[in-house]
Design an enzyme around this catalytic site. Sequence first.
Site, PDB file in Angstrom:
ATOM      1  CG  HIS A 122      -0.189  -0.053   2.539  1.00  3.93           C
ATOM      2  ND1 HIS A 122       0.230   1.057   3.217  1.00  3.93           N
ATOM      3  CD2 HIS A 122       0.203  -1.121   3.280  1.00  3.93           C
ATOM      4  CE1 HIS A 122       0.833   0.700   4.331  1.00  3.93           C
ATOM      5  NE2 HIS A 122       0.848  -0.626   4.394  1.00  3.93           N
ATOM      6  CG  ASP A 123      -0.437   4.249   1.319  1.00  3.63           C
ATOM      7  OD1 ASP A 123      -1.293   5.005   0.840  1.00  3.63           O
ATOM      8  OD2 ASP A 123      -0.675   3.493   2.293  1.00  3.63           O
ATOM      9  N   GLY A 140       5.042  -1.038   2.600  1.00  2.00           N
ATOM     10  CA  GLY A 140       4.233   0.153   2.380  1.00  2.00           C
ATOM     11  C   GLY A 140       5.014   1.450   2.368  1.00  2.00           C
TER      12      GLY A 140
END
Length: 267
Positions: A122-123, A140
Amino acid sequence: MTANIHPTAIVEQGAVLGEGVTIGPFCHVGPHVVLDRGVVLVSHVVIAGHTRIGAETRIYPFASLGSPPQDLKYRGEVSRVVIGERCQIREYVTVHPGTAGGTMETRIGNDCLLMNASHVAHDCIVGNNVVIAAYVGIAGHCQIGDFVGFGGICGVHQYVRIGAHAFIGAHSMVDSDVIPYGMAVGNRIRLAGLNLVGLKRRKFDREAIHTLRAAYRMIFASEGTLSERVEDAARLFPNERLVQDVVAFVSAGADRPICLPLNGSKE
């Protein structure tokens, strides 16, 4: 030319399919997915969430893109995965969307190769022309520059930055930021010099490479502090783009650990 959808595939109502999209056997495409022109899902591919796949990207069996992130702080917020054009996403690859604790988006650029069983969390922001080898796990909030290459079975710690044209050797644990044009290897990683092979393959100017090597020796010398040596390089090479790329990268991450040579400069 309309989309070509195998009868065993499931395409949820609301999904947007561009011209010439091919969806092979036993794929599942969610209701908020956008597949741009010429995307190919070979078979057994799952595209979930608010995910957009760029034109002519090809995705191989058992890849899963856009499912909820592996982050215990995630609370179901609507976030996105955006993948660029002409990417090759191989078997068992996973890419997860952003979170409220980050940018709400995971982004992969154009012309990237994600080899089998690699993971982008994520991200993350991954640039263009990046090669992520088999079993590489990127945690992440990482930022990966253009033309970065990874050897197989690497782990990348969360929030790490890797500058453009860097190379990470196989079996490395990346727990600190890697400068642009650098080559790093080990558990934990250490700089092993500059990515000279990559620079030559991409036709960088010979004199520019020589100047970068001189600046590298200065920045990673033993005298003074790192910030002082970076300032010296910025002052002595004001018109050298490669050197200034390194200077800007280190300066932008003043609060981040920078990957250093094990025993001083090797270049």
